[in-house]
Each structure stands twice: as C-alpha cells, then as structure tokens.
Design a protein around this motif. Structure first.
Motif, PDB file in Angstrom:
ATOM      1  N   LEU A  75     143.624  31.501  43.698  1.00 50.38           N
ATOM      2  CA  LEU A  75     143.798  32.076  45.030  1.00 50.38           C
ATOM      3  C   LEU A  75     143.620  31.006  46.104  1.00 50.38           C
ATOM      4  O   LEU A  75     144.425  30.902  47.033  1.00 50.38           O
ATOM      5  CB  LEU A  75     142.814  33.223  45.252  1.00 50.38           C
ATOM      6  CG  LEU A  75     142.928  33.951  46.577  1.00 50.38           C
ATOM      7  CD1 LEU A  75     144.296  34.616  46.703  1.00 50.38           C
ATOM      8  CD2 LEU A  75     141.827  34.985  46.708  1.00 50.38           C
ATOM      9  N   PHE A  76     142.591  30.186  45.956  1.00 49.54           N
ATOM     10  CA  PHE A  76     142.351  29.122  46.930  1.00 49.54           C
ATOM     11  C   PHE A  76     143.510  28.128  46.945  1.00 49.54           C
ATOM     12  O   PHE A  76     144.025  27.764  48.009  1.00 49.54           O
ATOM     13  CB  PHE A  76     141.036  28.394  46.626  1.00 49.54           C
ATOM     14  CG  PHE A  76     140.718  27.293  47.590  1.00 49.54           C
ATOM     15  CD1 PHE A  76     140.259  27.575  48.863  1.00 49.54           C
ATOM     16  CD2 PHE A  76     140.895  25.965  47.226  1.00 49.54           C
ATOM     17  CE1 PHE A  76     139.975  26.562  49.762  1.00 49.54           C
ATOM     18  CE2 PHE A  76     140.615  24.947  48.115  1.00 49.54           C
ATOM     19  CZ  PHE A  76     140.153  25.241  49.386  1.00 49.54           C
ATOM     20  N   ILE A 126     156.448  34.812  49.352  1.00 45.53           N
ATOM     21  CA  ILE A 126     155.125  34.201  49.513  1.00 45.53           C
ATOM     22  C   ILE A 126     154.082  34.968  48.706  1.00 45.53           C
ATOM     23  O   ILE A 126     153.271  34.360  47.988  1.00 45.53           O
ATOM     24  CB  ILE A 126     154.749  34.124  51.006  1.00 45.53           C
ATOM     25  CG1 ILE A 126     155.672  33.124  51.714  1.00 45.53           C
ATOM     26  CG2 ILE A 126     153.288  33.744  51.192  1.00 45.53           C
ATOM     27  CD1 ILE A 126     155.542  33.111  53.220  1.00 45.53           C
ATOM     28  N   LEU A 127     154.099  36.299  48.786  1.00 45.05           N
ATOM     29  CA  LEU A 127     153.143  37.104  48.023  1.00 45.05           C
ATOM     30  C   LEU A 127     153.347  36.945  46.521  1.00 45.05           C
ATOM     31  O   LEU A 127     152.377  36.870  45.759  1.00 45.05           O
ATOM     32  CB  LEU A 127     153.251  38.574  48.427  1.00 45.05           C
ATOM     33  CG  LEU A 127     152.754  38.917  49.825  1.00 45.05           C
ATOM     34  CD1 LEU A 127     153.036  40.379  50.149  1.00 45.05           C
ATOM     35  CD2 LEU A 127     151.267  38.618  49.965  1.00 45.05           C
ATOM     36  N   LEU A 128     154.593  36.867  46.097  1.00 44.77           N
ATOM     37  CA  LEU A 128     154.880  36.647  44.681  1.00 44.77           C
ATOM     38  C   LEU A 128     154.360  35.294  44.215  1.00 44.77           C
ATOM     39  O   LEU A 128     153.800  35.172  43.120  1.00 44.77           O
ATOM     40  CB  LEU A 128     156.391  36.763  44.431  1.00 44.77           C
ATOM     41  CG  LEU A 128     156.846  36.587  42.997  1.00 44.77           C
ATOM     42  CD1 LEU A 128     156.307  37.710  42.124  1.00 44.77           C
ATOM     43  CD2 LEU A 128     158.362  36.554  42.928  1.00 44.77           C
ATOM     44  N   SER A 129     154.493  34.276  45.057  1.00 47.34           N
ATOM     45  CA  SER A 129     153.992  32.945  44.717  1.00 47.34           C
ATOM     46  C   SER A 129     152.474  32.934  44.594  1.00 47.34           C
ATOM     47  O   SER A 129     151.922  32.322  43.676  1.00 47.34           O
ATOM     48  CB  SER A 129     154.429  31.932  45.770  1.00 47.34           C
ATOM     49  OG  SER A 129     155.821  31.854  45.824  1.00 47.34           O
ATOM     50  N   VAL A 130     151.793  33.605  45.518  1.00 45.86           N
ATOM     51  CA  VAL A 130     150.330  33.676  45.454  1.00 45.86           C
ATOM     52  C   VAL A 130     149.899  34.435  44.200  1.00 45.86           C
ATOM     53  O   VAL A 130     148.989  34.004  43.480  1.00 45.86           O
ATOM     54  CB  VAL A 130     149.754  34.322  46.734  1.00 45.86           C
ATOM     55  CG1 VAL A 130     148.278  34.627  46.580  1.00 45.86           C
ATOM     56  CG2 VAL A 130     149.983  33.416  47.932  1.00 45.86           C
ATOM     57  N   GLY A 135     147.720  34.512  38.705  1.00 55.65           N
ATOM     58  CA  GLY A 135     147.966  34.916  37.322  1.00 55.65           C
ATOM     59  C   GLY A 135     147.996  33.742  36.355  1.00 55.65           C
ATOM     60  O   GLY A 135     147.400  33.803  35.279  1.00 55.65           O
ATOM     61  N   ILE A 136     148.671  32.670  36.746  1.00 56.79           N
ATOM     62  CA  ILE A 136     148.743  31.491  35.880  1.00 56.79           C
ATOM     63  C   ILE A 136     147.358  30.860  35.731  1.00 56.79           C
ATOM     64  O   ILE A 136     146.980  30.405  34.656  1.00 56.79           O
ATOM     65  CB  ILE A 136     149.777  30.491  36.421  1.00 56.79           C
ATOM     66  CG1 ILE A 136     151.163  31.058  36.188  1.00 56.79           C
ATOM     67  CG2 ILE A 136     149.639  29.122  35.777  1.00 56.79           C
ATOM     68  CD1 ILE A 136     152.256  30.337  36.896  1.00 56.79           C
ATOM     69  N   SER A 137     146.588  30.860  36.799  1.00 55.84           N
ATOM     70  CA  SER A 137     145.228  30.330  36.722  1.00 55.84           C
ATOM     71  C   SER A 137     144.376  31.148  35.766  1.00 55.84           C
ATOM     72  O   SER A 137     143.605  30.589  34.975  1.00 55.84           O
ATOM     73  CB  SER A 137     144.582  30.320  38.108  1.00 55.84           C
ATOM     74  OG  SER A 137     145.266  29.454  38.958  1.00 55.84           O
ATOM     75  N   MET A 138     144.522  32.457  35.830  1.00 57.12           N
ATOM     76  CA  MET A 138     143.740  33.306  34.931  1.00 57.12           C
ATOM     77  C   MET A 138     144.186  33.127  33.478  1.00 57.12           C
ATOM     78  O   MET A 138     143.349  33.117  32.570  1.00 57.12           O
ATOM     79  CB  MET A 138     143.827  34.753  35.374  1.00 57.12           C
ATOM     80  CG  MET A 138     143.086  34.987  36.682  1.00 57.12           C
ATOM     81  SD  MET A 138     143.092  36.675  37.225  1.00 57.12           S
ATOM     82  CE  MET A 138     141.880  37.373  36.122  1.00 57.12           C
ATOM     83  N   LEU A 139     145.484  32.967  33.249  1.00 56.24           N
ATOM     84  CA  LEU A 139     145.952  32.681  31.889  1.00 56.24           C
ATOM     85  C   LEU A 139     145.423  31.335  31.404  1.00 56.24           C
ATOM     86  O   LEU A 139     145.070  31.184  30.239  1.00 56.24           O
ATOM     87  CB  LEU A 139     147.476  32.691  31.838  1.00 56.24           C
ATOM     88  CG  LEU A 139     148.144  34.055  31.818  1.00 56.24           C
ATOM     89  CD1 LEU A 139     149.664  33.902  31.910  1.00 56.24           C
ATOM     90  CD2 LEU A 139     147.772  34.824  30.573  1.00 56.24           C
TER      91      LEU A 139
END
Length: 160
Positions: A75-76, A126-130, A135-139
């Motif tokens: 998120l950051f 923009i919202l999809l990118s965030v 999501g990728i970070s959590m994976l």
C-alpha cells in the motif's frame, strides 16, 4: 472497416500481448522484491518469531503477521507510485509525446493518425494499480511466512 484494416487490428493484438507479457514480468519482479524484503526482515526477527511460537502463537497468526506487513509495504509503495507518477501521467495525458517524423510516416496512409501519443489516465486504473500492488505484495509474503513457520521454536531461537 475491420476487414479493410485487418493488419492494423493484428498489430494491435500483438502489441497488447507484448505489453501484457511485459506487465507480467514487472509484477513478478515486484513480488520477488517483496519476498526478498520480507525474508530479510524475517531473518532479522527470527528469534522473535521463535519466541512467539514458543509462547503458543500458531502458524496462521504468524502468516497473518507477514501478510499485514506485506500489505502495508504494498500500500505504501503503491501510494508513493501514484503520488510520484500521477503528475507526470496527467501532464502526458494533456500534452502527449510527439513522435519525431510522425507526420512523414503517415503521408502514404489514407487515414488520419495523430503524430502525438497521448496517455489515458482514470481513477479506475489508479485504483486497480494500487490493488494489484497490495495483492502482489501479499502473494510475495507467502513464501517467507511459510519458511519461518516451518522452523521449530528452539531452532528459530538458536539460529538467530
């Protein structure tokens, strides 16, 4: 017009496939980067993780701890990307990127194509990118979390 310009349609499909593959590679690199960061963070806190496991913290809670950390990092990072990239994207949406010699390339064409490339930016993108960044970070957090939950508490305490 689709029958008349079938070559252009095929080129657009190939172009879309290329950009999808490039996007996939970028996302994989981002996920590996997050996994590496969390792995290093886990090594630094290995004794703390071992202590939590020795005191009865279960595997799902440790995985959840890594997932929360990854979600915060994603998120950051995504918000920083939006804050730094949005002004440039909005500028390029308004002014575009001129293609040198673009009008000369189009002289033989029987259609009008702009010699300037314009960006298209909207709130949904923009919202999809965030969301993709989070999501990728959590994976990316799953492998480090799994790795540290496989240790026995005494092993985690003595390896640190």
């Amino acid at each position: 017009w689709q029958n008349k310009f079938q070559d252009i349609i095929e080129l657009q499909k190939a172009d879309r496939m290329f950009y999808d593959a490039l996007l996939f590679i970028i996302m994989m690199v981002a996920g590996i980067g997050v996994a590496n960061t969390l792995l290093m963070s886990g090594y630094e806190r290995q004794s703390e993780i071992g202590m939590m496991m020795a005191q009865g913290m279960r595997t799902p809670k440790i995985i959840q701890m890594f997932a929360y950390e990854a979600a915060f990092l994603g998120l950051f990072g995504s918000l920083m990307g939006v804050l730094l990239g949005a002004p440039l994207a909005l500028y390029l949406q308004a002014h575009g990127i001129p293609i040198p010699g673009g009008a000369e390339m189009l002289e033989g064409a029987k259609m009008s194509i702009s010699s300037t490339i314009y960006f298209s930016v909207n709130a949904q993108l923009i919202l999809l990118s965030v969301a993709a960044g989070v999501g990728i970070s959590m994976l990316g957090s799953l492998w480090p979390a799994w790795r540290f939950t496989r240790l026995e508490p005494i092993e985690a305490l003595t390896k640190a």
